[in-house]
Design a protein around this motif. Sequence first.
Motif, PDB file in Angstrom:
ATOM      1  N   HIS A  62       0.871  -1.179   0.000  1.00  0.00           N
ATOM      2  CA  HIS A  62       0.000   0.000   0.000  1.00  0.00           C
ATOM      3  C   HIS A  62       0.904   1.224   0.000  1.00  0.00           C
ATOM      4  O   HIS A  62       1.754   1.352   0.877  1.00  0.00           O
ATOM      5  CB  HIS A  62      -0.875  -0.018   1.259  1.00  0.00           C
ATOM      6  CG  HIS A  62      -2.265   0.477   1.053  1.00  0.00           C
ATOM      7  ND1 HIS A  62      -2.540   1.754   0.643  1.00  0.00           N
ATOM      8  CD2 HIS A  62      -3.457  -0.136   1.199  1.00  0.00           C
ATOM      9  CE1 HIS A  62      -3.863   1.898   0.549  1.00  0.00           C
ATOM     10  NE2 HIS A  62      -4.447   0.766   0.869  1.00  0.00           N
ATOM     11  N   LYS A 134      -4.286  -1.673  -7.714  1.00  0.00           N
ATOM     12  CA  LYS A 134      -5.645  -1.634  -7.153  1.00  0.00           C
ATOM     13  C   LYS A 134      -6.010  -0.202  -6.832  1.00  0.00           C
ATOM     14  O   LYS A 134      -5.290   0.492  -6.136  1.00  0.00           O
ATOM     15  CB  LYS A 134      -5.752  -2.528  -5.915  1.00  0.00           C
ATOM     16  CG  LYS A 134      -7.148  -2.531  -5.317  1.00  0.00           C
ATOM     17  CD  LYS A 134      -7.624  -3.910  -4.918  1.00  0.00           C
ATOM     18  CE  LYS A 134      -6.766  -4.549  -3.871  1.00  0.00           C
ATOM     19  NZ  LYS A 134      -6.922  -3.906  -2.542  1.00  0.00           N
ATOM     20  N   GLU A 176     -12.007  -0.781  -7.572  1.00  0.00           N
ATOM     21  CA  GLU A 176     -12.776  -1.256  -6.411  1.00  0.00           C
ATOM     22  C   GLU A 176     -13.974  -0.346  -6.172  1.00  0.00           C
ATOM     23  O   GLU A 176     -13.906   0.854  -6.401  1.00  0.00           O
ATOM     24  CB  GLU A 176     -11.843  -1.232  -5.192  1.00  0.00           C
ATOM     25  CG  GLU A 176     -12.445  -1.783  -3.928  1.00  0.00           C
ATOM     26  CD  GLU A 176     -11.376  -2.011  -2.853  1.00  0.00           C
ATOM     27  OE1 GLU A 176     -10.166  -1.845  -3.155  1.00  0.00           O
ATOM     28  OE2 GLU A 176     -11.753  -2.348  -1.723  1.00  0.00           O
ATOM     29  N   LYS A 178     -17.321   0.644  -3.419  1.00  0.00           N
ATOM     30  CA  LYS A 178     -17.746   0.532  -2.027  1.00  0.00           C
ATOM     31  C   LYS A 178     -19.000   1.371  -1.831  1.00  0.00           C
ATOM     32  O   LYS A 178     -19.040   2.535  -2.214  1.00  0.00           O
ATOM     33  CB  LYS A 178     -16.617   1.003  -1.106  1.00  0.00           C
ATOM     34  CG  LYS A 178     -16.974   0.982   0.359  1.00  0.00           C
ATOM     35  CD  LYS A 178     -15.714   1.214   1.204  1.00  0.00           C
ATOM     36  CE  LYS A 178     -16.067   1.524   2.628  1.00  0.00           C
ATOM     37  NZ  LYS A 178     -14.898   1.605   3.504  1.00  0.00           N
ATOM     38  N   ASP A 211     -14.535  -6.408  -3.200  1.00  0.00           N
ATOM     39  CA  ASP A 211     -14.203  -6.460  -1.776  1.00  0.00           C
ATOM     40  C   ASP A 211     -15.460  -6.947  -1.080  1.00  0.00           C
ATOM     41  O   ASP A 211     -16.510  -6.301  -1.136  1.00  0.00           O
ATOM     42  CB  ASP A 211     -13.776  -5.066  -1.289  1.00  0.00           C
ATOM     43  CG  ASP A 211     -13.333  -5.073   0.175  1.00  0.00           C
ATOM     44  OD1 ASP A 211     -14.055  -5.650   0.997  1.00  0.00           O
ATOM     45  OD2 ASP A 211     -12.275  -4.488   0.480  1.00  0.00           O
ATOM     46  N   HIS A 214     -17.880  -4.673   1.028  1.00  0.00           N
ATOM     47  CA  HIS A 214     -18.304  -3.371   0.499  1.00  0.00           C
ATOM     48  C   HIS A 214     -19.723  -3.332  -0.069  1.00  0.00           C
ATOM     49  O   HIS A 214     -19.992  -2.567  -0.986  1.00  0.00           O
ATOM     50  CB  HIS A 214     -17.323  -2.915  -0.586  1.00  0.00           C
ATOM     51  CG  HIS A 214     -16.006  -2.460  -0.022  1.00  0.00           C
ATOM     52  ND1 HIS A 214     -15.049  -1.832  -0.767  1.00  0.00           N
ATOM     53  CD2 HIS A 214     -15.508  -2.539   1.231  1.00  0.00           C
ATOM     54  CE1 HIS A 214     -14.001  -1.553   0.001  1.00  0.00           C
ATOM     55  NE2 HIS A 214     -14.269  -1.972   1.213  1.00  0.00           N
ATOM     56  N   ASP A 238     -10.951  -8.754  -2.769  1.00  0.00           N
ATOM     57  CA  ASP A 238     -10.416  -8.327  -1.480  1.00  0.00           C
ATOM     58  C   ASP A 238     -11.283  -9.062  -0.469  1.00  0.00           C
ATOM     59  O   ASP A 238     -12.434  -8.679  -0.214  1.00  0.00           O
ATOM     60  CB  ASP A 238     -10.617  -6.812  -1.279  1.00  0.00           C
ATOM     61  CG  ASP A 238      -9.393  -6.005  -1.684  1.00  0.00           C
ATOM     62  OD1 ASP A 238      -8.418  -6.591  -2.167  1.00  0.00           O
ATOM     63  OD2 ASP A 238      -9.435  -4.770  -1.499  1.00  0.00           O
ATOM     64  N   ASP A 246     -18.146  -2.080   6.843  1.00  0.00           N
ATOM     65  CA  ASP A 246     -16.896  -2.578   6.258  1.00  0.00           C
ATOM     66  C   ASP A 246     -15.994  -3.006   7.419  1.00  0.00           C
ATOM     67  O   ASP A 246     -15.021  -2.352   7.746  1.00  0.00           O
ATOM     68  CB  ASP A 246     -16.257  -1.451   5.430  1.00  0.00           C
ATOM     69  CG  ASP A 246     -15.040  -1.924   4.656  1.00  0.00           C
ATOM     70  OD1 ASP A 246     -14.878  -3.141   4.491  1.00  0.00           O
ATOM     71  OD2 ASP A 246     -14.254  -1.058   4.228  1.00  0.00           O
ATOM     72  N   ASP A 281      -8.028  -8.451   2.339  1.00  0.00           N
ATOM     73  CA  ASP A 281      -7.962  -7.035   2.721  1.00  0.00           C
ATOM     74  C   ASP A 281      -8.586  -6.963   4.108  1.00  0.00           C
ATOM     75  O   ASP A 281      -9.802  -6.828   4.228  1.00  0.00           O
ATOM     76  CB  ASP A 281      -8.720  -6.166   1.706  1.00  0.00           C
ATOM     77  CG  ASP A 281      -8.717  -4.694   2.117  1.00  0.00           C
ATOM     78  OD1 ASP A 281      -7.985  -4.346   3.065  1.00  0.00           O
ATOM     79  OD2 ASP A 281      -9.445  -3.900   1.494  1.00  0.00           O
TER      80      ASP A 281
HETATM   81  C1  RM4 Z   1     -10.612   0.490   1.726  1.00  0.00           C
HETATM   82  C2  RM4 Z   1     -10.519  -0.456   0.538  1.00  0.00           C
HETATM   83  C3  RM4 Z   1      -9.148  -0.643   0.012  1.00  0.00           C
HETATM   84  C4  RM4 Z   1      -8.093  -0.665   1.076  1.00  0.00           C
HETATM   85  C5  RM4 Z   1      -8.311   0.358   2.141  1.00  0.00           C
HETATM   86  C6  RM4 Z   1      -7.317   0.191   3.281  1.00  0.00           C
HETATM   87  O1  RM4 Z   1     -11.817   0.344   2.398  1.00  0.00           O
HETATM   88  O2  RM4 Z   1     -11.068  -1.683   0.907  1.00  0.00           O
HETATM   89  O3  RM4 Z   1      -9.048  -1.824  -0.724  1.00  0.00           O
HETATM   90  O4  RM4 Z   1      -6.922  -0.322   0.415  1.00  0.00           O
HETATM   91  O5  RM4 Z   1      -9.599   0.276   2.659  1.00  0.00           O
END
Ligand code: RM4
Length: 383
Positions: A62, A134, A176, A178, A211, A214, A238, A246, A281
């Motif tokens: 990251h 990502k 991604e 969410k 994810d 999410h 994820d 989450d 994740d």
């Molecule tokens: C977010 C998302 C990302 C992650 C960050 C830490 O909610 O899930 O994938 O990189 O959190």
Amino acid sequence: MSDIKAALRGQRIETPSWAYGNSGTRFKVFAQQGVPRDPYEKLADAAQVHAFTGIAPTVALHIPWDKVDDYADLARHAAEAGVRIGAINSNVFQDDDYMLGSVTNPDPAVRRKALDHLLECVDIMDLTGSGTLKLWFSDGTNYPGQDDIRSRQDRLAEALSAVYDRLGEGQRFLLEYKLFEPAFYATDVPDWGTAYAHCVKLGPKAQVVVDTGHHAPGTNIEFIVAFLLREGRLGGFDFNSRFYADDDLMVGAADPFQLFRIMYEVVRGGGFTPEIAFMLDQCHNIEPKIPGQIRSVMNVQEATAKALLVDADALAAAQTAGDVLGANAVLMDAYNTDVRPLLASLREDMGLDPDPMKAYARSGYSEKIRAERVGGKQAGWGA
Ligand code: RM4
Ligand code: MN
């Protein structure tokens, strides 16, 4: 059975560097002893997860949490420890400039800064040999009227297209989505449909990452998986589990049946291949981190084994005959099988201890890092 074992032997699950550092809720981060103080120590911990499970050879980074001066050196250190660097995760959600958004911010200077970060992540991919970027955007608005929803989509498309054009041979990005948080009224990439539409416009190197934490409660995630796989746009997962929002809890802990259903659709759709990234994740706020990762890898492995056990012929026959209860029973028979003996025997075939949790506990690694990692600043969520 030997086919199933061979498939499980080839399974690969990527662990996230941030799972090894301290994390918490917005109320409190609880520090744990022996936690890594830099990306090198995170990779060393991740290597333990691989050593005891045999199926977690890559580690997601990251940026900027895992920023180092010399990525080639970091990659060398990973290889020495027995792992490799996997996906590069961008981070455009922790700078004051991003209060009103990153790539969708109304201010072009902030948008430029966010895009530069994303492009820098591709530079890092070049240096680490990573094939996957990502992208997660915390962008959105808190109040109706705060900003123009349509213009924000235009700005998002523009940034994604610039990143797409920068991708090299063998590189792709995973977008991604969410539902909400940190934006509470409108999120710019709130669901798989939005992510999918942006990806389709760009081309095959743009795919969607699911994810599992999410979605709105009750969402049928396996349907999304089936759909994206069918369209060739599922880039990866994820994995984590949730009870409320989450939660980033250990995958398979809250709802192992859901994880099985997801893995069944993966297998059914031909997605059990290296092209699909199976990543964790998660954050371990109160449990020890390395065992938390080992348990999570095992949970995915168990769900996968059960999914592979589904009798495809019997299921198809029952479905064709309209045998509702029979078809459901085929699926449930697989889910209700205790696959732990099979996995223990697989580990023995692989030269591993059949019980990774106990083997790690016996190894002394936890005591070693507690004694050695004293002083310095522990890595944590946001550090
Ligand atoms: C977010 C998302 C990302 C992650 C960050 C830490 O909610 O899930 O994938 O990189 O959190
Ligand atoms: Mn995620």
